[in-house]
Enzyme design. Structure first.
Site, short mmCIF file in Angstrom:
data_model
loop_
_atom_site.label_atom_id
_atom_site.label_comp_id
_atom_site.label_asym_id
_atom_site.label_seq_id
_atom_site.Cartn_x
_atom_site.Cartn_y
_atom_site.Cartn_z
N GLU A 223 123.21 76.46 -29.84
CA GLU A 223 121.87 76.90 -30.24
C GLU A 223 120.85 76.32 -29.28
O GLU A 223 121.03 75.21 -28.74
CB GLU A 223 121.56 76.43 -31.67
N ASN B 193 118.67 78.41 -36.66
CA ASN B 193 117.28 78.67 -36.99
C ASN B 193 116.52 79.28 -35.82
O ASN B 193 115.58 80.06 -36.01
CB ASN B 193 116.60 77.38 -37.44
N ASN C 242 120.45 84.54 -39.75
CA ASN C 242 120.90 83.17 -39.99
C ASN C 242 120.17 82.57 -41.19
O ASN C 242 118.94 82.61 -41.25
CB ASN C 242 120.62 82.30 -38.76
N GLU C 243 120.93 82.05 -42.16
CA GLU C 243 120.39 81.29 -43.30
C GLU C 243 119.12 81.93 -43.87
O GLU C 243 118.11 81.26 -44.08
CB GLU C 243 120.13 79.84 -42.88
N TYR D 236 127.12 71.04 -44.29
CA TYR D 236 127.16 69.77 -43.57
C TYR D 236 127.41 68.65 -44.56
O TYR D 236 127.04 68.74 -45.74
CB TYR D 236 125.84 69.54 -42.83
N GLU E 23 128.90 77.37 -39.62
CA GLU E 23 128.24 76.09 -39.36
C GLU E 23 128.88 75.05 -40.27
O GLU E 23 128.83 75.19 -41.50
CB GLU E 23 126.73 76.14 -39.62
N GLN F 244 127.11 71.26 -33.58
CA GLN F 244 127.10 72.17 -32.45
C GLN F 244 128.05 71.65 -31.38
O GLN F 244 128.74 70.65 -31.62
CB GLN F 244 125.69 72.32 -31.91
#
Length: 502
Positions: A26, A71, A171-172, A243, A291, A348
């Site tokens: 990213e 993001n 994304n999200e 996470y 992720e 990442q």
């Protein structure tokens, strides 16, 4: 305190999809700039790509890389990152309140992916943009020639299409932190329209719809169900993000993080299959855990609390032996769901909560979490086998009593090689009795171990190999049985191959 593990070829779960061992790049912090891309670095090639990082990426065994966010993608104009570099605009990235030079964009990423030997997983902006821009990006990437977007790519010096197969629909989009976040119904309808248009451009592509940003979202499960009710026919995968923060729970619960991942994956599968039944569809939607990682998120400073910066060094966490064990255990959980979880992206790849770290103008090195990922990506081949385990338990604040041992195995049907991946999540030695009598004719090959007398130590530029995997002799099988000692807070790969015939 002895643990026992029994395997049988009938305990098959599914085949290992190589895309399970993906990663994520990213435009955040130093992942791209001074991470994978640093013109002027002593190890940079003619395109500005750091060859020392490329070597580590190949060693890591990454198969797939998601790009450009995250993001970041929800405020990104892909057109800014193509064409002559000198003509590209300098933009304010709203996601991380950072200045984006656009010196590295789509075509640079694809050159890097080719050098790294990885497949691309491209995300489109459904935050501030929509259907037309998403379809045009597919056209730019995948149509050979004869259209405006395809001919623009050729004008930019890329004659052959990139042929990108896997695409993320935003994304999200449930996250209030996301630029352009939506309700589930709004996003599901947008994803359906965008997916329909994108597949009109290239019917062979696969699409990933956004699931919940994590299992703790207040809309979790209801979000997934609503999105799939709107977009089921257009999408092939549903994303999961999670996470695991050591700073928000007791240590034993953190060491057992894979219990939470197991439950998360099971819940999303159940939700997807509920919608399948409700809509009376034959197709099953699979899962993309695109992720995941250990992240000391409780230390993170939110973007609005910082000034606008150029290449801010964001979330460059140093990983311990305990963190590496947890990452290895999360990979075990992913393999255990290989029948439905077929895409994974550890987030990442470089510098930003990453297995690889770099210094600008200086060295690149492996973090502790590099090692279980690299060995699992290399050794997990063929069919995943469920391990029948009996073991001592340990108390945790989040999950109650859990097994100190977690394990899964893979068997390569071509070579006959059997690999057991195991962790000791506890704080004491655990003798592990293996029962492999269902696989006659195997011989012991090697025992890979990641452990440390102090589970809090980390690697660094000054001591890049302080923590690494060691190879130990694996006891010979006696009647299909052997006993192996697993030290506290440790990750293991135990390899067996068929006896060589005279």
């Amino acid at each position: 305190m002895t643990a026992r593990l029994t395997l049988d070829p009938a305990f098959a779960i599914g085949d290992v999809d190589p895309r399970l061992f993906g990663s994520f790049v990213e435009h955040m912090g130093r992942c791209v700039y001074t991470g994978i891309f640093e013109p002027g670095h002593p190890r940079a090639d003619g395109d500005g790509l750091r060859t020392d990082v490329l070597e580590l990426v190949r060693e890591l065994g990454v198969t797939l890389v998601r790009y450009p966010g995250g993001n970041f993608v929800s405020n990104y104009r892909w057109e800014d990152g193509v064409g002559p570099v000198g003509d590209r605009p300098r933009r304010l990235d709203l996601a991380w309140r950072a200045l984006e030079s656009n010196a590295f964009g789509l075509n640079e990423f694809m050159r890097w992916a080719q050098q790294a030997g990885v497949a691309p997983m491209m995300a489109v902006n459904l935050g501030t943009r929509g259907v037309a821009e998403a379809a045009e990006l597919v056209e730019y990437c995948n149509v050979p020639d004869g259209t405006a977007a395809a001919d623009l790519r050729r004008k930019h010096g890329v004659g052959q299409p990139h042929d990108i197969r896997l695409w993320c629909l935003g994304n999200e989009m449930d996250g209030p932190w996301q630029i352009g976040s939506l309700t589930a119904r709004e996003y599901g309808r947008l994803a359906a329209r965008a997916g329909h248009a994108m597949k009109r451009v290239d019917p062979s592509i696969e699409l990933v719809a956004c699931g919940s940003s994590n299992a703790d979202m207040p809309t979790f499960a209801a979000w997934e169900a609503t999105v799939l009710e709107e977009a089921y026919d257009q999408v092939d995968y549903l994303s999961l993000h999670h996470y695991f923060d050591p700073g928000t729970q007791d240590e034993a619960s953190f060491r057992a993080s894979a219990v939470r991942l197991d439950g998360f994956v099971d819940d999303v599968i159940a939700t997807a299959d509920h919608v399948r039944a409700k809509l009376r569809r034959r197709k099953r939607v699979n899962l993309a855990l695109d992720e995941w990682n250990v992240w000391y998120q409780s230390r993170f400073t939110e973007p609005e609390d910082r000034g606008i910066e150029d290449l801010p060094p964001l979330i460059e966490d140093d990983y311990t032996v305990t963190d590496a064990m947890v990452v290895g255990n999360l990979l075990i959980s992913m393999l255990r769901h290989a029948d439905r979880l077929t895409v994974g992206c550890q987030a990442q790849l470089v510098n930003v909560i990453a297995p690889i770290r770099t210094e600008p103008g200086g060295a690149a090195w492996r973090q502790t979490i590099f090692h279980p990922f690299a060995h699992t990506a290399r050794l997990a081949r063929g069919t995943v086998l469920r391990a029948a385990v009996t073991a001592p338990t340990m108390p945790t604040g989040a999950f109650g009593d859990v097994s100190v041992l977690d394990a899964v195995a893979t068997r390569d049907g071509r070579t006959g090689e059997l690999t057991i991946f195991a962790v000791n999540r506890g704080t004491e030695d655990v003798p592990l009795e293996l029962d492999l009598r269902a696989f006659p004719g195997l011989r012991s090959v090697e025992h890979l171990v990641l452990a440390g007398a102090d589970p809090s130590i980390v690697n660094s530029a000054a001591a890049p190999d302080r923590v690494c995997t060691r190879t130990e002799k694996l006891p010979a099988l006696d009647g299909g049985r052997a006993t192996v000692l697993l030290p506290p807070v440790s990750w293991h790969a135990l390899r067996f191959t068929p006896e060589e015939k005279p």
